[in-house]
Design an enzyme around this catalytic site. Structure first.
Site, PDB file in Angstrom:
ATOM      1  N   ARG A  82       2.428 -25.401 -23.644  1.00  0.00           N
ATOM      2  CA  ARG A  82       1.577 -26.195 -22.750  1.00  0.00           C
ATOM      3  C   ARG A  82       0.349 -26.719 -23.487  1.00  0.00           C
ATOM      4  NH1 ARG A  82       0.002 -23.283 -17.255  1.00  0.00           N
ATOM      5  NH2 ARG A  82      -1.473 -22.256 -18.645  1.00  0.00           N
ATOM      6  N   LYS A 184      -3.938 -29.035 -19.195  1.00  0.00           N
ATOM      7  CA  LYS A 184      -5.032 -28.075 -19.007  1.00  0.00           C
ATOM      8  C   LYS A 184      -6.216 -28.531 -19.859  1.00  0.00           C
ATOM      9  CE  LYS A 184      -5.264 -23.172 -17.977  1.00  0.00           C
ATOM     10  NZ  LYS A 184      -5.217 -23.265 -16.517  1.00  0.00           N
ATOM     11  N   GLU A 220      -2.516 -28.818  -5.339  1.00  0.00           N
ATOM     12  CA  GLU A 220      -2.891 -27.449  -5.716  1.00  0.00           C
ATOM     13  C   GLU A 220      -4.369 -27.241  -5.418  1.00  0.00           C
ATOM     14  OE1 GLU A 220      -3.014 -26.487  -9.917  1.00  0.00           O
ATOM     15  OE2 GLU A 220      -2.861 -28.588 -10.468  1.00  0.00           O
TER      16      GLU A 220
HETATM   17  C1  PLP Z   1      -4.440 -22.777 -15.451  1.00  0.00           C
HETATM   18  C2  PLP Z   1      -4.203 -23.467 -14.153  1.00  0.00           C
HETATM   19  C3  PLP Z   1      -3.288 -22.981 -13.199  1.00  0.00           C
HETATM   20  C4  PLP Z   1      -2.552 -21.667 -13.362  1.00  0.00           C
HETATM   21  O1  PLP Z   1      -1.686 -21.648 -14.447  1.00  0.00           O
HETATM   22  P1  PLP Z   1      -1.167 -20.264 -15.053  1.00  0.00           P
HETATM   23  O2  PLP Z   1      -0.404 -20.667 -16.241  1.00  0.00           O
HETATM   24  O3  PLP Z   1      -0.331 -19.620 -14.014  1.00  0.00           O
HETATM   25  O4  PLP Z   1      -2.389 -19.449 -15.350  1.00  0.00           O
HETATM   26  C5  PLP Z   1      -3.068 -23.730 -12.057  1.00  0.00           C
HETATM   27  N1  PLP Z   1      -3.732 -24.881 -11.829  1.00  0.00           N
HETATM   28  C6  PLP Z   1      -4.634 -25.369 -12.706  1.00  0.00           C
HETATM   29  C7  PLP Z   1      -5.331 -26.635 -12.397  1.00  0.00           C
HETATM   30  C8  PLP Z   1      -4.890 -24.673 -13.896  1.00  0.00           C
HETATM   31  O5  PLP Z   1      -5.782 -25.169 -14.759  1.00  0.00           O
END
Ligand code: PLP
Length: 341
Positions: A82, A184, A220
């Site tokens: 990722r 991210k 989300e």
């Molecule tokens: C990091 C993140 C998540 C959760 O991802 P994980 O890999 O499960 O920790 C969900 N939404 C956003 C916007 C994030 O930055």
């Protein structure tokens, strides 16, 4: 290595400086060998690309002490992958995925005294990140980068049991259609700070973001993906190009299917449907799943039948199974557990 004298059960989610961190520099088109350092500070030009144009991406994962005393991380290969996707989207060089896992391993080993013991509920949070460090004033990608990893011990997410939280539907968006919602990057968080603080001031724990184009579909929250459970026990999770692909959510989908024999639907979820679900939870590395009891849309309340006291039964099972896998109490699927020592 001797454990540090820390009151593990009372740690919060806050930065604690540990002994060592990893740093590697990209210059003249290549990564250097990388090294551990005690220096927790970074010196850079006032005109560094990251400061002017926010060219930075990050990851988050945890190290756990298992029931039988091993130290492990959970699916770090997916964090490596990722980070590579996030970096490519912001025109940054990719840090090789095998070197990512090696660097995570080095950092955890070098800070073994900070890895919370089994049963404390605390974990070691690991933060890999990368940013453009050289001077850039005309808009363009940097030509020099740092990749770093630090770690910090964090306390149990749910002190005294998981209390369901209350969300509100945000009028502001965290991501644009065809934007950067699926990587991210710090920029997505800067975007969400105002509406997050506004939600807190109004008495809510978090925002539910809807799809930026039509505001009719569930996306989300600021930092966690949604998981819903229907009244007949199906797991439903929203699918969209502007959602960050949570590793916890993807793992919970497998757990639901392979361990619990549940039906799972990954699809567009209309906000209209939310009132008919039996359970709702937010998934991410920090909490694994945090239960949602209530969602408020401009005064209209949706109260899930699971209530405001505890997790719903299906979400509880998902939580217990995944945390059992992470802590070594339940056998993991092949490749999910990376042993540090
Ligand atoms: C990091 C993140 C998540 C959760 O991802 P994980 O890999 O499960 O920790 C969900 N939404 C956003 C916007 C994030 O930055």
């Amino acid at each position: 290595m001797e454990k540090k004298n820390i009151d593990w059960g009372n740690l919060g989610f806050a930065y604690v400086k540990t002994d060592k961190r990893y740093v590697s520099t990209w210059k003249d088109g290549a990564w250097d060998a990388g090294t551990l350092t005690e220096d927790a500070t970074i010196t850079m030009s006032e005109c560094a690309c990251v400061l002017q144009y926010a060219q930075t991406v990050f990851e988050g994962l945890k190290a756990y002490t298992t029931e039988d005393g091993r130290i492990v991380t959970f699916r770090p290969d997916l964090n490596a992958e990722r980070l590579a996707q996030s970096a490519a989207r912001l025109e940054m060089p990719v840090f090789p995925q095998d070197r990512f896992i090696d660097a995570v391993t080095q950092v955890v080993k070098a800070n073994e005294g900070f890895v919370p013991p089994y049963g404390s509920g605390a974990t070691l949070y690991i933060r890999p990140f990368m940013f453009g460090i050289n001077e850039v004033i005309g808009v363009k990608p940097a030509t020099e980068y740092q990749f770093r990893i630090f770690c910090t011990p964090v306390g149990p997410y749910f002190k005294g049991g998981a209390k369901p939280i209350t969300l509100r539907v945000s009028d502001l968006d965290r991501a644009a259609p065809h934007g950067t919602g699926n990587i991210k990057a710090g920029l997505n968080y800067a975007m969400s700070l105002h509406t997050l603080m506004d939600a807190h001031r109004a008495g809510y724990d978090e925002n539910m973001f809807l799809d930026p184009a039509t505001h009719t579909k569930v996306e989300e929250t600021g930092g966690a993906n949604f998981l819903f459970v229907t009244k007949d026990g199906k797991v439903v999770t929203p699918k969209s190009n502007s959602i960050l692909p949570s590793i916890t959510r993807r793992s919970l989908v497998s757990v639901a299917k392979e361990y619990l024999g549940l039906e799972v639907e990954e699809r567009e979820v209309l906000f209209e449907e939310v009132k008919d679900f039996a359970e709702c939870g937010l998934c991410g590395t920090a909490a694994v799943i945090s239960p949602v009891g209530k969602i408020v849309d401009h005064g209209n309340e949706i109260c899930f039948p699971s209530g405001m006291e505890k997790m719903g039964p299906t979400i509880q099972k998902l939580y217990d199974t995944l945390t059992g896998i992470q802590m070594g109490r339940i056998e993991a699927p092949t490749g999910w557990i990376h042993e540090i020592k």
